[in-house]
Design a protein around this motif. Sequence first.
Motif, PDB file in Angstrom:
ATOM      1  N   ASP A  34       7.495  46.244 -13.057  1.00 45.05           N
ATOM      2  CA  ASP A  34       6.200  46.890 -13.290  1.00 45.05           C
ATOM      3  C   ASP A  34       6.309  48.195 -14.072  1.00 45.05           C
ATOM      4  OD1 ASP A  34       4.889  44.844 -12.005  1.00 45.05           O
ATOM      5  OD2 ASP A  34       4.748  45.894 -10.090  1.00 45.05           O
ATOM      6  N   ARG A  55       4.852  54.807 -17.347  1.00 43.37           N
ATOM      7  CA  ARG A  55       3.791  53.863 -17.687  1.00 43.37           C
ATOM      8  C   ARG A  55       4.128  52.591 -16.928  1.00 43.37           C
ATOM      9  NH1 ARG A  55       3.132  49.970 -21.357  1.00 43.37           N
ATOM     10  NH2 ARG A  55       5.059  50.502 -22.453  1.00 43.37           N
ATOM     11  N   ALA A  57       2.543  48.767 -14.892  1.00 43.80           N
ATOM     12  CA  ALA A  57       1.506  47.774 -14.653  1.00 43.80           C
ATOM     13  C   ALA A  57       1.073  47.935 -13.202  1.00 43.80           C
ATOM     14  CB  ALA A  57       2.057  46.376 -14.892  1.00 43.80           C
ATOM     15  N   GLY A  60      -3.706  45.278 -12.094  1.00 42.44           N
ATOM     16  CA  GLY A  60      -4.175  44.451 -13.176  1.00 42.44           C
ATOM     17  C   GLY A  60      -4.358  45.147 -14.513  1.00 42.44           C
ATOM     18  N   ARG A  61      -3.826  46.347 -14.642  1.00 42.57           N
ATOM     19  CA  ARG A  61      -3.927  47.064 -15.912  1.00 42.57           C
ATOM     20  C   ARG A  61      -2.733  48.000 -16.065  1.00 42.57           C
ATOM     21  NH1 ARG A  61      -7.855  52.145 -15.904  1.00 42.57           N
ATOM     22  NH2 ARG A  61      -6.397  52.585 -17.531  1.00 42.57           N
ATOM     23  N   SER A  62      -2.660  48.659 -17.202  1.00 50.90           N
ATOM     24  CA  SER A  62      -1.603  49.630 -17.444  1.00 50.90           C
ATOM     25  C   SER A  62      -2.069  50.990 -16.945  1.00 50.90           C
ATOM     26  CB  SER A  62      -1.307  49.695 -18.944  1.00 50.90           C
ATOM     27  OG  SER A  62      -0.288  50.629 -19.195  1.00 50.90           O
ATOM     28  N   THR A  63      -1.178  51.699 -16.317  1.00 49.94           N
ATOM     29  CA  THR A  63      -1.508  53.032 -15.809  1.00 49.94           C
ATOM     30  C   THR A  63      -0.391  53.997 -16.172  1.00 49.94           C
ATOM     31  OG1 THR A  63      -2.126  54.322 -13.858  1.00 49.94           O
ATOM     32  CG2 THR A  63      -0.467  52.618 -13.538  1.00 49.94           C
ATOM     33  N   ILE A  87      -5.461  56.546 -13.182  1.00 54.82           N
ATOM     34  CA  ILE A  87      -6.283  55.823 -12.209  1.00 54.82           C
ATOM     35  C   ILE A  87      -5.984  56.236 -10.769  1.00 54.82           C
ATOM     36  CG2 ILE A  87      -6.590  53.831 -13.729  1.00 54.82           C
ATOM     37  CD1 ILE A  87      -4.626  52.290 -11.928  1.00 54.82           C
TER      38      ILE A  87
END
Length: 147
Positions: A34, A55, A57, A60-63, A87
């Motif tokens: 991840d 950075r 995953a 369900g998105r990149s953070t 986030i």
Amino acid sequence: MADQATEHMTVSASPERCFAAVADLERYPEWAADIKEVVVHERDEEGRPLLATMRAAAFGRSTTMTLAYDFSEAPRVLAWSLSMGDILTKWSGSYELDPGEGGGTDVTYHVEAELRVPIPGFIKMRATSRIMATAMRELKARVESSQ
């Protein structure tokens, strides 16, 4: 309110090997699926990372998150807390590494997380369980394969 989760696992590697793996942030993308990128911004006098941006995953998105690391209980504990995140409003935790019976290491992974946007509890629980299980499984594979 922040959600908390804790996982325990015994790893067939020494506490020193486990600590070396979890403290080597720049190599996380090699073994932690991840984690896509790590940039260390600040180091202590021993060269250990004190502030790093990752950075990853997640959900369900990149953070992106910048974490401050605490080596005050090293090499038994590596702790971190969120300095800045897109986030997340909270992401703190620790790896605790204790000598296990029979020569391995008892690893305890604890995280406390809080998201900026409300997400239903069952989705958070599922995502947190996946993050925790994956992190422990990948750490175990990393330290046991590099012996």
